[in-house]
Design a protein around this motif. Structure first.
Motif: not given
Length: 277
Positions: A228-234, A243-247
């Motif tokens: 899994x991915x994790x992204x933080x913005x403001x 799966x496609x985004x994680x790839x």
């Protein structure tokens, strides 16, 4: 001392706090004490006692210890500290901490600040203090405590999880908190870089190609084989399971690692920056 605000939209924390609040009220009433009398006995105001018993404030450990002693609970109230330990932290932090605990590998890139798992307490406090609009004093301490609590998984005796951190050189040179705070932070990076299960790399500013300009992100490879991915913005924290985004994040991280200095070269650069600070 004031309590911490309970998140009213946090169902998990709410369920725990309702149970704790009910127990505290039952013990107080069994002792024949009003909220004012009980507050005076444990050294807190009636308003705070009322807020705790309504589940609107999360009692800190010292509150529960004092209540246990005054009410003669024999450790039964003090034992509630374990129940409220996790729900003191914001839900997004608890969710992330759970994922980190389940991970076999954590990969993280950051070009704004030192990654949270690597931050000293002073550095973390400086980061949170810079937030606008600012946190209240209680909120600030809550955020710092939550960040420090997550760091227990990074130690020099564990074999798992495996960590890969890439820091942009700018995060080493940005004097968050001042020179003394930053010196302590750079020393902490050098300490963690020696851990057997940690690869710490620096992406230097003089690279003509930099695939990390989009901002910080992390990847967590879990025990069940999923990533899994994790992204933080403001003001936004987003988990990514598609799966496609994680790839795409996985490919991007691999390129960033290739563009960065090796762990040994990175350590030398951190030592150089420390000498200049």
């Amino acid at each position: 001392m004031s309590g911490w605000e309970a998140g009213l939209d946090d169902e998990e924390a709410g369920a725990v706090m309702r149970t704790v609040a009910r127990q505290l009220k039952l013990w107080r009433e069994a002792a024949g004490l009003t909220q004012a009398e009980f507050g005076a006995a444990i050294g807190y105001g009636e308003e705070l006692v009322s807020s705790v018993e309504r589940g609107r404030r999360i009692p800190r450990p010292e509150y529960l210890d004092a209540a246990d002693e005054v009410l003669g609970a024999g450790g039964k109230i003090a034992a509630l500290k374990q129940d409220v330990a996790e729900v003191r932290y914001p839900k997004k932090v608890r969710d992330l901490k759970k994922l980190e605990a389940e991970a076999t590998e954590l990969c993280a890139y950051n070009n704004s600040v030192i990654h949270g798992l690597l931050q000293t307490e002073d550095y973390a406090r400086a980061v949170f203090s810079a937030r606008r609009p600012p946190f209240s004093a209680d909120e600030l301490e809550q955020q710092v405590a939550a960040r420090v609590a997550r760091q227990v998984i990074v130690n020099d005796t564990a074999a798992r999880p495996v960590f890969s951190f890439v820091q942009c050189e700018s995060t080493l040179r940005r004097l968050i908190g001042g020179k003394m705070v930053m010196r302590g932070q750079l020393k902490r990076l050098l300490e963690v870089a020696e851990f057997r299960n940690v690869d710490l790399q620096v992406l230097p500013l003089n690279r003509e190609e930099n695939s990390g300009l989009d901002g910080p992100f992390r990847l967590l490879r879990l025990k069940d084989g999923a990533t899994v991915g994790h992204v933080e913005v403001v003001h936004v924290s987003r988990m990514i399971a598609d799966p496609k985004e994680v790839q795409l994040l996985d490919i991007q991280y691999g390129i960033i690692r290739a563009q960065a200095l090796s762990p040994r070269e990175s350590k030398a650069l951190i030592e150089k920056v420390l000498g200049e600070t």
